[in-house]
Design a protein around this motif. Structure first.
Motif: not given
Length: 60
Positions: A1-5, A7-12, A43-45, A47-56
């Motif tokens: 699930x996290x990997x899909x999320x 990947x979606x962030x990276x594509x966006x 920038x918003x995306x 930041x959200x990507x960074x937080x997701x990676x940090x959480x992961x």
């Protein structure tokens, strides 16, 4: 699930980056409303990507 999320962030992020690049290549000033709006969206995306990676990474 996290990997899909992730990947979606990276594509966006890549899509927004390309859109921002196109806007500026078309001659828009860096201070134009369109450029600033797209930059803030990117920038918003990022930041959200960074937080997701940090959480992961903290769960591992």
């Amino acid at each position: 699930m996290k990997e899909e999320k992730i990947k979606a962030f990276l594509e966006t992020i890549e899509l927004l980056r390309r859109e921002l690049e196109k806007i500026t290549a078309d001659g828009e000033l860096l201070t134009s409303h369109e450029v600033v709006k797209k930059s803030q969206e990117l920038d918003k995306f990022l930041t959200e990507y960074y937080l997701l990676i940090k959480e992961n990474s903290s769960k591992e």
